[in-house]
Scaffold this motif. Structure first.
Motif, PDB file in Angstrom:
ATOM      1  N   GLN A  69       0.838  -1.201   0.000  1.00  0.00           N
ATOM      2  CA  GLN A  69       0.000   0.000   0.000  1.00  0.00           C
ATOM      3  C   GLN A  69       0.875   1.255   0.000  1.00  0.00           C
ATOM      4  O   GLN A  69       2.082   1.176   0.236  1.00  0.00           O
ATOM      5  N   GLY A  70       0.265   2.382  -0.218  1.00  0.00           N
ATOM      6  CA  GLY A  70       0.979   3.653  -0.278  1.00  0.00           C
ATOM      7  C   GLY A  70       1.684   4.040   1.012  1.00  0.00           C
ATOM      8  O   GLY A  70       2.588   4.878   0.993  1.00  0.00           O
ATOM      9  N   ASP A  71       1.305   3.428   2.138  1.00  0.00           N
ATOM     10  CA  ASP A  71       1.970   3.720   3.408  1.00  0.00           C
ATOM     11  C   ASP A  71       3.068   2.704   3.728  1.00  0.00           C
ATOM     12  O   ASP A  71       3.547   2.618   4.854  1.00  0.00           O
ATOM     13  N   ASN A  72       3.473   1.926   2.717  1.00  0.00           N
ATOM     14  CA  ASN A  72       4.508   0.899   2.817  1.00  0.00           C
ATOM     15  C   ASN A  72       4.070  -0.350   3.567  1.00  0.00           C
ATOM     16  O   ASN A  72       4.871  -1.263   3.759  1.00  0.00           O
ATOM     17  N   SER A  73       2.817  -0.428   4.009  1.00  0.00           N
ATOM     18  CA  SER A  73       2.367  -1.658   4.648  1.00  0.00           C
ATOM     19  C   SER A  73       2.166  -2.711   3.559  1.00  0.00           C
ATOM     20  O   SER A  73       1.900  -2.389   2.398  1.00  0.00           O
ATOM     21  N   ILE A  74       2.328  -3.966   3.950  1.00  0.00           N
ATOM     22  CA  ILE A  74       2.177  -5.048   2.982  1.00  0.00           C
ATOM     23  C   ILE A  74       1.122  -6.029   3.453  1.00  0.00           C
ATOM     24  O   ILE A  74       0.841  -6.137   4.645  1.00  0.00           O
ATOM     25  N   GLY A  75       0.546  -6.714   2.502  1.00  0.00           N
ATOM     26  CA  GLY A  75      -0.379  -7.799   2.790  1.00  0.00           C
ATOM     27  C   GLY A  75       0.121  -9.041   2.076  1.00  0.00           C
ATOM     28  O   GLY A  75       0.582  -8.961   0.933  1.00  0.00           O
ATOM     29  N   PHE A  92      11.240 -10.677  -2.122  1.00  0.00           N
ATOM     30  CA  PHE A  92      10.819 -10.165  -3.427  1.00  0.00           C
ATOM     31  C   PHE A  92      10.382  -8.704  -3.315  1.00  0.00           C
ATOM     32  O   PHE A  92      10.793  -7.861  -4.121  1.00  0.00           O
ATOM     33  N   ILE A  93       9.581  -8.412  -2.315  1.00  0.00           N
ATOM     34  CA  ILE A  93       9.095  -7.040  -2.132  1.00  0.00           C
ATOM     35  C   ILE A  93      10.267  -6.097  -1.857  1.00  0.00           C
ATOM     36  O   ILE A  93      10.374  -5.027  -2.465  1.00  0.00           O
ATOM     37  N   LYS A  94      11.147  -6.483  -0.961  1.00  0.00           N
ATOM     38  CA  LYS A  94      12.295  -5.633  -0.623  1.00  0.00           C
ATOM     39  C   LYS A  94      13.178  -5.368  -1.835  1.00  0.00           C
ATOM     40  O   LYS A  94      13.727  -4.275  -1.986  1.00  0.00           O
ATOM     41  N   SER A  95      13.298  -6.348  -2.717  1.00  0.00           N
ATOM     42  CA  SER A  95      14.181  -6.228  -3.877  1.00  0.00           C
ATOM     43  C   SER A  95      13.534  -5.542  -5.079  1.00  0.00           C
ATOM     44  O   SER A  95      14.244  -5.050  -5.952  1.00  0.00           O
ATOM     45  N   ASN A  96      12.206  -5.513  -5.136  1.00  0.00           N
ATOM     46  CA  ASN A  96      11.542  -5.064  -6.360  1.00  0.00           C
ATOM     47  C   ASN A  96      10.602  -3.875  -6.212  1.00  0.00           C
ATOM     48  O   ASN A  96      10.142  -3.345  -7.223  1.00  0.00           O
ATOM     49  N   ILE A  97      10.301  -3.477  -4.996  1.00  0.00           N
ATOM     50  CA  ILE A  97       9.359  -2.381  -4.798  1.00  0.00           C
ATOM     51  C   ILE A  97      10.075  -1.245  -4.080  1.00  0.00           C
ATOM     52  O   ILE A  97      10.651  -1.445  -3.013  1.00  0.00           O
ATOM     53  N   SER A  98      10.038  -0.069  -4.684  1.00  0.00           N
ATOM     54  CA  SER A  98      10.634   1.095  -4.029  1.00  0.00           C
ATOM     55  C   SER A  98       9.691   1.592  -2.951  1.00  0.00           C
ATOM     56  O   SER A  98       8.514   1.859  -3.225  1.00  0.00           O
ATOM     57  N   LYS A  99      10.205   1.697  -1.741  1.00  0.00           N
ATOM     58  CA  LYS A  99       9.325   2.137  -0.659  1.00  0.00           C
ATOM     59  C   LYS A  99       9.096   3.640  -0.742  1.00  0.00           C
ATOM     60  O   LYS A  99       9.916   4.392  -1.249  1.00  0.00           O
ATOM     61  N   LYS A 100       7.947   4.047  -0.261  1.00  0.00           N
ATOM     62  CA  LYS A 100       7.585   5.465  -0.214  1.00  0.00           C
ATOM     63  C   LYS A 100       8.219   6.081   1.029  1.00  0.00           C
ATOM     64  O   LYS A 100       8.608   5.366   1.954  1.00  0.00           O
ATOM     65  N   ASP A 101       8.297   7.414   1.062  1.00  0.00           N
ATOM     66  CA  ASP A 101       8.769   8.085   2.266  1.00  0.00           C
ATOM     67  C   ASP A 101       7.849   7.742   3.423  1.00  0.00           C
ATOM     68  O   ASP A 101       6.635   7.608   3.244  1.00  0.00           O
ATOM     69  N   SER A 102       8.430   7.603   4.601  1.00  0.00           N
ATOM     70  CA  SER A 102       7.603   7.270   5.768  1.00  0.00           C
ATOM     71  C   SER A 102       6.736   8.453   6.157  1.00  0.00           C
ATOM     72  O   SER A 102       7.060   9.613   5.871  1.00  0.00           O
TER      73      SER A 102
END
Length: 108
Positions: A69-75, A92-102
């Motif tokens: 999600q846009g707040d960096n939470s994952i499901g 996979f998520i850590k390697s492929n998804i750029s996290k948003k600013d906290s």
């Protein structure tokens, strides 16, 4: 042997059917008390409310889905939860998804 791969959800009819079938198989849910109709599900998939969303496969078999999600939470939703698969999904998520600013928490 596990052969995990991830397919980005792009809202095809086939993906919508797979996601609904996965939803039907869930034993626990925090987002709803009853199974939504296929039409409501289809509308939700078309709106694609997530920053990133993937169907998780073991070989040719869909075994779950994951989203960010846009707040960096994952499901992570797996038909048969397994700590090894969860670790693969997190990597996979850590390697492929750029996290948003906290953002600061709104919970006191």
């Amino acid at each position: 042997m596990i052969d995990i791969y991830f397919e980005k959800v792009i809202c095809t009819e086939e993906q919508t059917k797979i996601l609904y079938h996965l939803l039907e198989q869930r034993e626990l849910s925090i987002s709803h008390n009853y199974l939504t109709s296929y039409d409501n599900h289809k509308q939700f998939v078309e709106e694609n409310p997530y920053l990133a969303w993937f169907i998780i496969y073991d070989g040719d078999n869909p075994i779950g889905s994951t989203y960010v999600q846009g707040d960096n939470s994952i499901g992570i939703n797996l038909v048969r939860p397994n700590s090894k698969i969860v670790q693969v999904v997190i990597e996979f998520i850590k390697s492929n998804i750029s996290k948003k600013d906290s953002i600061p928490s709104r919970i006191p």
